[in-house]
Design a protein around this motif. Structure first.
Motif, PDB file in Angstrom:
ATOM      1  N   GLU A 171       0.819  -1.193   0.000  1.00 38.39           N
ATOM      2  CA  GLU A 171       0.000   0.000   0.000  1.00 38.39           C
ATOM      3  C   GLU A 171       0.862   1.256   0.000  1.00 38.39           C
ATOM      4  OE1 GLU A 171      -2.775   0.017   3.154  1.00 38.39           O
ATOM      5  OE2 GLU A 171      -3.830  -1.772   2.489  1.00 38.39           O
ATOM      6  N   LYS A 172       0.389   2.255  -0.735  1.00 40.33           N
ATOM      7  CA  LYS A 172       1.103   3.526  -0.778  1.00 40.33           C
ATOM      8  C   LYS A 172       0.909   4.284   0.521  1.00 40.33           C
ATOM      9  CE  LYS A 172       1.044   4.278  -5.782  1.00 40.33           C
ATOM     10  NZ  LYS A 172       0.643   5.229  -6.856  1.00 40.33           N
ATOM     11  N   ALA A 173       1.946   5.015   0.930  1.00 42.31           N
ATOM     12  CA  ALA A 173       1.846   5.827   2.143  1.00 42.31           C
ATOM     13  C   ALA A 173       0.884   6.992   1.904  1.00 42.31           C
ATOM     14  CB  ALA A 173       3.224   6.351   2.534  1.00 42.31           C
ATOM     15  N   GLN A 174       0.271   7.473   2.971  1.00 37.25           N
ATOM     16  CA  GLN A 174      -0.711   8.548   2.883  1.00 37.25           C
ATOM     17  C   GLN A 174      -0.243   9.732   3.725  1.00 37.25           C
ATOM     18  OE1 GLN A 174      -4.428   6.811   4.103  1.00 37.25           O
ATOM     19  NE2 GLN A 174      -4.273   5.125   2.659  1.00 37.25           N
ATOM     20  N   TYR A 175      -0.412  10.922   3.179  1.00 38.88           N
ATOM     21  CA  TYR A 175       0.084  12.119   3.842  1.00 38.88           C
ATOM     22  C   TYR A 175      -0.966  13.218   3.887  1.00 38.88           C
ATOM     23  CZ  TYR A 175       4.336   9.668   2.580  1.00 38.88           C
ATOM     24  OH  TYR A 175       5.277   8.702   2.415  1.00 38.88           O
ATOM     25  N   GLY A 176      -1.003  13.947   4.999  1.00 41.44           N
ATOM     26  CA  GLY A 176      -1.799  15.161   5.072  1.00 41.44           C
ATOM     27  C   GLY A 176      -0.962  16.283   4.484  1.00 41.44           C
ATOM     28  N   ILE A 177      -1.594  17.163   3.707  1.00 37.66           N
ATOM     29  CA  ILE A 177      -0.844  18.195   2.986  1.00 37.66           C
ATOM     30  C   ILE A 177      -1.377  19.579   3.334  1.00 37.66           C
ATOM     31  CG2 ILE A 177      -0.259  19.098   0.693  1.00 37.66           C
ATOM     32  CD1 ILE A 177      -0.491  16.179  -0.328  1.00 37.66           C
ATOM     33  N   LEU A 178      -0.465  20.484   3.652  1.00 42.85           N
ATOM     34  CA  LEU A 178      -0.805  21.874   3.963  1.00 42.85           C
ATOM     35  C   LEU A 178       0.195  22.779   3.264  1.00 42.85           C
ATOM     36  CD1 LEU A 178      -2.216  24.158   5.631  1.00 42.85           C
ATOM     37  CD2 LEU A 178      -0.565  23.651   7.461  1.00 42.85           C
ATOM     38  N   ARG A 179      -0.299  23.696   2.410  1.00 41.45           N
ATOM     39  CA  ARG A 179       0.570  24.652   1.720  1.00 41.45           C
ATOM     40  C   ARG A 179      -0.025  26.049   1.854  1.00 41.45           C
ATOM     41  NH1 ARG A 179       1.143  20.607  -2.635  1.00 41.45           N
ATOM     42  NH2 ARG A 179      -0.318  21.746  -3.925  1.00 41.45           N
ATOM     43  N   PHE A 180       0.831  27.057   1.809  1.00 41.02           N
ATOM     44  CA  PHE A 180       0.386  28.444   1.923  1.00 41.02           C
ATOM     45  C   PHE A 180       0.800  29.247   0.695  1.00 41.02           C
ATOM     46  CE2 PHE A 180       0.799  27.200   6.440  1.00 41.02           C
ATOM     47  CZ  PHE A 180      -0.445  27.584   6.905  1.00 41.02           C
ATOM     48  N   ALA A 181      -0.043  30.229   0.345  1.00 38.99           N
ATOM     49  CA  ALA A 181       0.280  31.186  -0.717  1.00 38.99           C
ATOM     50  C   ALA A 181      -0.171  32.560  -0.255  1.00 38.99           C
ATOM     51  CB  ALA A 181      -0.420  30.812  -2.022  1.00 38.99           C
ATOM     52  N   LYS A 182       0.571  33.612  -0.677  1.00 38.78           N
ATOM     53  CA  LYS A 182       0.273  34.973  -0.228  1.00 38.78           C
ATOM     54  C   LYS A 182      -0.192  35.829  -1.409  1.00 38.78           C
ATOM     55  CE  LYS A 182       4.446  35.043   1.505  1.00 38.78           C
ATOM     56  NZ  LYS A 182       5.697  35.451   2.175  1.00 38.78           N
ATOM     57  N   TYR A 183      -1.172  36.691  -1.152  1.00 38.09           N
ATOM     58  CA  TYR A 183      -1.743  37.537  -2.205  1.00 38.09           C
ATOM     59  C   TYR A 183      -1.801  38.991  -1.743  1.00 38.09           C
ATOM     60  CZ  TYR A 183      -3.082  33.046  -4.134  1.00 38.09           C
ATOM     61  OH  TYR A 183      -3.050  31.767  -4.618  1.00 38.09           O
ATOM     62  N   LYS A 184      -1.475  39.902  -2.664  1.00 44.29           N
ATOM     63  CA  LYS A 184      -1.349  41.315  -2.307  1.00 44.29           C
ATOM     64  C   LYS A 184      -2.506  42.196  -2.773  1.00 44.29           C
ATOM     65  CE  LYS A 184       3.679  40.897  -2.458  1.00 44.29           C
ATOM     66  NZ  LYS A 184       4.934  41.339  -3.120  1.00 44.29           N
ATOM     67  N   GLY A 185      -2.958  42.037  -4.014  1.00 45.69           N
ATOM     68  CA  GLY A 185      -3.940  42.978  -4.538  1.00 45.69           C
ATOM     69  C   GLY A 185      -4.921  42.369  -5.513  1.00 45.69           C
ATOM     70  N   PRO A 186      -4.826  42.749  -6.800  1.00 41.55           N
ATOM     71  CA  PRO A 186      -5.788  42.289  -7.812  1.00 41.55           C
ATOM     72  C   PRO A 186      -5.936  40.777  -7.898  1.00 41.55           C
ATOM     73  CG  PRO A 186      -4.403  44.047  -8.687  1.00 41.55           C
ATOM     74  CD  PRO A 186      -3.822  43.679  -7.364  1.00 41.55           C
ATOM     75  N   GLU A 187      -4.840  40.049  -7.590  1.00 39.89           N
ATOM     76  CA  GLU A 187      -4.925  38.586  -7.696  1.00 39.89           C
ATOM     77  C   GLU A 187      -5.896  37.982  -6.687  1.00 39.89           C
ATOM     78  OE1 GLU A 187      -0.924  39.219  -5.436  1.00 39.89           O
ATOM     79  OE2 GLU A 187      -2.224  40.312  -6.819  1.00 39.89           O
ATOM     80  N   ILE A 188      -6.275  38.756  -5.660  1.00 42.36           N
ATOM     81  CA  ILE A 188      -7.245  38.270  -4.674  1.00 42.36           C
ATOM     82  C   ILE A 188      -8.581  37.982  -5.346  1.00 42.36           C
ATOM     83  CG2 ILE A 188      -8.533  38.849  -2.573  1.00 42.36           C
ATOM     84  CD1 ILE A 188      -6.116  40.537  -1.714  1.00 42.36           C
ATOM     85  N   SER A 189      -8.960  38.839  -6.285  1.00 46.17           N
ATOM     86  CA  SER A 189     -10.210  38.628  -7.028  1.00 46.17           C
ATOM     87  C   SER A 189     -10.129  37.380  -7.890  1.00 46.17           C
ATOM     88  CB  SER A 189     -10.519  39.848  -7.902  1.00 46.17           C
ATOM     89  OG  SER A 189     -10.738  40.995  -7.109  1.00 46.17           O
TER      90      SER A 189
END
Length: 340
Positions: A2-20
């Motif tokens: 069986e393949k191992a299983q992992y919980g995944i948590l990643r972060f990304a930061k947004y400043k302005g227009p990309e928030i929309s």
């Protein structure tokens, strides 16, 4: 096996227009997603919110920032998005209620470490290859400052988030494993986790191996930085950078594995044992001979080397599947050219 299983948590930061843009992506306001062919809009009705947005992401973020009395610059990070998911194998056979429970558990973790009032939205997407949650929040600190840097902005803090996330999730999902125990495979390359042997062979690791690990650590930090800031908006450019880096990083990790197997050493395998070694080193007195002191220092250095190697492997688990697929295609093309 069986393949191992992992919980995944990643972060990304947004400043302005990309928030929309991330709001539109999260809410599925488009009819088609040319940039992300994995989105199956016929299944988008299965998506669900665990935290419903009170309004538009940008407007709500600006409101919270203004109420906190924070000064902002044009390049201030106003929204941080956490991407939470797990290995595809983890979700196999699970009903929607069970999947929802997983993400609710993850949401409880974020709420325990970030003011719940700053959370703008938490939406689970069921219309892609693997269920995942986009959780967006305003990076306001406990003392009311706007500082994504304090919350997720450095390696030490990101490592803390990863460690605490695993500790929280494994209580309910004991099948989830830490990154260092994983198997990683993509097409022609394979990196296997291993248990260091007891002291049966050569136990003197030459200085050049430590120097090579130092170089590998620098590459890992660069790779980690590229992955931390990766979003669907900069996916193409970041993918090219990651693939270029993997051309030297993967052979470097494979070489390090070979060398550590060659110089099989009795490493300290647990945190407790490592602490004992450090304590013993701190208590070394003049009554101990030089050989004893050097032996203890060597064990500490060896344990650090093993830890660095596991971190070098663990960062590979953070690479999105689409980036790995791109790297595989690129590597295959290069291989065919060499054959010609």
């Amino acid at each position: 096996m069986e393949k191992a299983q992992y919980g995944i948590l990643r972060f990304a930061k947004y400043k302005g227009p990309e928030i929309s843009n991330i709001e539109a992506h999260n809410k599925r306001t488009k009819e088609k997603y040319a940039s992300n062919p994995d989105v199956d809009t016929s299944r988008s009705r299965q998506n669900f919110h665990l935290v419903e947005p009170k309004g538009r992401y940008r407007a709500e973020a600006e409101r919270q920032i203004a109420e906190a009395g924070c000064r902002t610059r044009k390049d201030s990070v106003r929204v941080v998005e956490a991407l939470i998911t797990a290995s595809p194998e983890f979700f196999k056979g699970k009903k929607k209620a069970e999947i929802k429970e997983y993400f609710q558990t993850a949401l409880d973790f974020i709420r325990a470490h970030q003011n719940p009032d700053t959370i703008l939205s938490a939406v689970v997407h069921m219309d892609e290859k693997s269920p995942h949650m986009h959780l967006s929040f305003v990076p306001l600190t406990e003392d009311g400052r706007l500082s994504a840097k304090d919350i997720v902005g450095n390696k030490k803090k990101l490592t803390w988030w990863q460690d605490e996330f695993w500790k929280h999730m494994v209580k309910k999902y004991p099948e989830l494993e830490r990154g260092e125990s994983a198997n990683y495979r993509t097409c022609h390359w394979q990196l296997l986790s291993y248990a260091m042997a007891s002291q049966t062979g050569r136990d003197h690791i030459p200085p050049r191996v430590f120097k090579e690990m130092t170089r590998l650590n620098k590459q890992r930090e660069r790779l980690d930085g590229l992955l931390t800031g990766m979003t669907h908006l900069n996916m193409k450019s970041r993918t090219e950078e990651v693939c270029k880096l993997l051309d030297s990083y993967i052979p470097g990790v494979e070489k390090m594995q070979t060398q550590l197997n060659k110089y099989s050493t009795a490493f300290a395998d647990t945190v407790t044992e490592n602490k004992k070694l450090k304590k013993k080193n701190a208590q070394l007195s003049q009554s101990l001979d030089k050989a004893t002191e050097e032996s203890t220092l060597k064990k500490i250095a060896d344990a650090k080397l093993k830890s660095d190697y596991h971190e070098a492997i663990a960062v590979l688990d953070r690479i999105p599947k689409e980036v790995l697929d791109s790297y595989t295609r690129t590597s295959s093309t290069k291989s065919k050219r060499r054959e010609r």
